[in-house]
Each structure stands twice: as C-alpha cells, then as structure tokens.
Design an enzyme around this catalytic site. Structure first.
Site, PDB file in Angstrom:
ATOM      1  N   CYS A 356       0.815  -1.227   0.000  1.00 34.94           N
ATOM      2  CA  CYS A 356       0.000   0.000   0.000  1.00 34.94           C
ATOM      3  C   CYS A 356       0.844   1.271   0.000  1.00 34.94           C
ATOM      4  O   CYS A 356       0.343   2.334  -0.367  1.00 34.94           O
ATOM      5  CB  CYS A 356      -0.899   0.046   1.229  1.00 34.94           C
ATOM      6  SG  CYS A 356      -1.897  -1.409   1.503  1.00 34.94           S
TER       7      CYS A 356
HETATM    8  O1  KQY Z   1      -4.231   0.949   0.761  1.00 32.01           O
HETATM    9  C1  KQY Z   1      -4.341   0.904   1.932  1.00 32.01           C
HETATM   10  N1  KQY Z   1      -4.483  -0.224   2.558  1.00 32.01           N
HETATM   11  C2  KQY Z   1      -4.295   2.132   2.710  1.00 32.01           C
HETATM   12  C3  KQY Z   1      -5.448   2.366   3.543  1.00 32.01           C
HETATM   13  C4  KQY Z   1      -5.223   3.482   4.487  1.00 32.01           C
HETATM   14  C5  KQY Z   1      -6.422   4.071   5.005  1.00 32.01           C
HETATM   15  C6  KQY Z   1      -6.115   5.301   5.789  1.00 32.01           C
HETATM   16  N2  KQY Z   1      -5.637   5.009   7.063  1.00 32.01           N
END
Ligand code: KQY
Length: 365
Positions: A356
C-alpha cells in the site's frame, strides 16, 4: 512538458504491466499524519525508512515529502533514496500515485485516478484529500510522462494484474456505493478495460476482515506470475476471515484468466489476529474529520501485502509464528528473488502495509 491525453490507454495500445516485470524505480510518500500514524509519525517513519532502504538495494526509490518534513525525511533516509517535495495528506502511494501503463515499444504513460480517501465523507472521513488527488499528476510531471485522467474513482491497492490481460479485484471495494455509485458493474468493467488495457476480470467477493479500504485486493490475493495467485488463508473456521478466504478460494478455483487458463492457487496462513493496543491507540490524534481508531480494533494483518521489487520481495512480518512459513512460501513462489522480511506492525497500524505504501514505475523500453 507532459501532456494530459484525452484518449485512453487501450485505444493507444497501452496496458498495465505485471508488478514482477522490470522496474525503473519505486515511489513512496512520507508518513506524518497524526490521526493515522501514532506518536507524531515517528515509529512509522522508522518503518518507512527501513522499507525504502531495503527497496533501494534493488531499484531507485523516490520519497515524496511535505515541505515541513523535508529536512527530517532527508536526514532519516539514506542518500541513495531521492527525496522530493511532494505535498500529500497521507502516505499511501499505491492508492494516490499514478498507475503506469506501457506500450509495445516500451513507452510509458501514467493513469491518474480520481481519489476520495477510501469512500469520501460518507464513512471514512479521511478529510482532506485535496493534496493526495494531485500526487499522480505531480509525479508524472517530475518524470516527464504523459497522463490520462481517468473519469472514475479507483485506488491502486484495489487492483492487481498479470500483465497478460487479467485483472483481479473485489466486489466489496469496486462495487461499493462510496466509490462510483453512478456506474454499473458493466461500466466499471469497461473503465478498467479502457484505462488498464485488460480484457478479463476475476472478481473476488470480499477482502480481508476489518480492512478499512472496503476490501482492497492487495491484502487478500495477488498474482505471483501469470496463471498463479497467492491468497491469505486461515484454518480457523470461527475466525470471520475464514468465510471471506473460503469465498475467494472458490472464486479463484473456478476462474479462468484472459488466456483461458485455470489458476494455480497458493495459500499463506494469516498471522494470528492482532488488535490495536491501548498504548498504540492513545498515540493517535483524535479529530472529528478522521476515522476513529480505537484500542482493541482488529488490524487487517496479511502477508499478501508484499512488494515485488527488481530481484526481491519485500514482505511484512509481525513477530508471529506464521512469519517463517509465509517467507518460505514466498521463497518457493519467487525462487529468483531475495525475500526481505520487514517488521511491519507500525505500517499495519495505519491501515495498510508494504504494498500500500509503494508504487512501481516500470522500466521503459
Ligand atoms: O491501501 C491501503 N491499505 C491504505 C489504507 C489506508 C487508510 C487510511 N488510514
């Protein structure tokens, strides 16, 4: 000056390559948001330094940083990591960054998706996200790469491709009413075909339990090469993840890819369920405009959220008894790559993991 293109990647002969194809480099963003990253972001910053430093052993890394953190990030990161001022609201480069597409000649272009911070104001309330929306445009400007502005909301973590025409995603996320309620499933499929050059979609019903992204696929399943996927699993039928993984397994076992192949499906057992401790929760700023993250909240831990770098796999570990088995499975799936294990709880506390926070830039021709 890079152009904004009015056509689509598909009509111009571009497609998204697989993550395992050669990279020119990797993009990241520096964590500092106090309602996401505890203790003013310091523990997360150390984890991001570790991720960036390890990836930089295999490919060039660019870290985008807000101006007030420029000096601190520059001081904490090793010299081989390029640090550029790149305003942002949070550090999830997979979701805010450009998705690169490539043509037969190896020319690169970028897709700039609309972004609403995982659901807009309806539920998540990660307000504001105005600077996140500009990240893709700016990174393409820095690299001098032409840009397609896709007319719908999508996060990079909600898709995986095999580079041969197949896309993997979840219904939970892409069909969620907080993303593109004006679009039908068929219209979303058409948008994915137009902007990623794919021909076939494998839909999984749900993502990982309590994943605040509404079930990004990059936490539950990914391709390891064309025709092969790996997914998170649990043998514990009483765990809420069991039914989700079982449904994904069923969908994968009955699927065919764009070339008509059946998939080989590998499983990695999830880490034992983790929750946010009182100490961790108390390190977060509480603001009205942010998703409340209380102590005891289950974290969406998964080993699938790894990054494929040139010649390496950067995988999250959690100090769990499943860590070693997960690393062993990835070593078997990627025999040509070094498996780099990174203690990733601090990234997980923010709501995601290594995949991510990274975005690959493919090597052009
Ligand atoms: O892609 C992702 N798993 C990021 C999510 C983050 C959400 C904001 N805290």
């Amino acid at each position: 000056m890079p152009r904004r293109l009015e056509s689509t990647p598909r009509s111009d002969g571009y497609h998204m390559p697989a993550e395992w194809e050669r990279h020119d480099g990797c993009w990241m963003l520096w964590p500092q948001r106090r309602d996401t990253w505890r203790d003013g972001g310091k523990p997360a910053q150390r984890a991001f330094v570790e991720v960036a430093s390890q990836i930089a052993r295999f490919e060039r890394v660019t870290m985008g940083v807000n101006r007030d953190q420029y000096e601190n990030a520059r001081a904490m990161l090793p010299p081989q990591v390029r640090v550029v001022e790149l305003s942002n609201n949070d550090a999830w480069m997979r979701d805010m960054g450009a998705t690169f597409v490539i043509n037969e000649q190896g020319d690169l272009r970028g897709v700039d998706w609309r972004f609403n911070a995982w659901g807009g104001l309806d539920k998540r309330m990660y307000f504001p996200w105005d600077q996140d929306q500009l990240v893709a445009t700016k990174m393409l400007e820095i690299e001098g790469i032409d840009r397609y502005a896709a007319p719908f909301i999508l996060e990079g973590g909600s898709i995986h491709v095999d580079g041969e025409g197949t896309l993997l995603t979840t219904e939970q996320c892409l069909l969620h009413p907080n993303r593109n309620p004006q679009l039908s499933r068929a219209q979303i499929e058409q948008g994915l075909a137009d902007y990623l050059g794919i021909r076939h979609i494998i839909w999984l019903p749900l993502g990982v339990y309590e994943d605040e992204t509404d079930g990004h696929v990059d936490n539950i399943c990914c391709f390891t090469r064309a025709g092969v996927v790996v997914m998170t699993w649990t043998d514990d039928r009483s765990d809420p993840q069991y039914a989700r993984s079982a449904a994904a397994y069923e969908a994968l076992m009955t699927a065919r890819d764009a070339k008509g192949r059946r998939l080989e499906v590998q499983k990695i057992h999830q880490p034992a369920p983790m929750t946010m401790t009182p100490e961790e929760a108390s390190g977060l700023d509480v603001v009205d405009s942010a998703f409340l993250r209380p102590e005891g909240e289950r974290l969406a831990g998964s080993y699938i959220n790894f990054y494929i770098a040139n010649d390496a796999i950067l995988m999250p570990i959690f100090g769990d008894r499943q860590d070693a088995a997960a690393a062993q499975t990835l070593a078997e799936l990627f025999p040509q790559r070094e498996i780099v294990q990174i203690q990733a709880r601090e990234i997980l506390l923010g709501g995601g993991n290594i995949h991510c926070i990274t975005q690959q830039q493919p090597a052009g021709g």
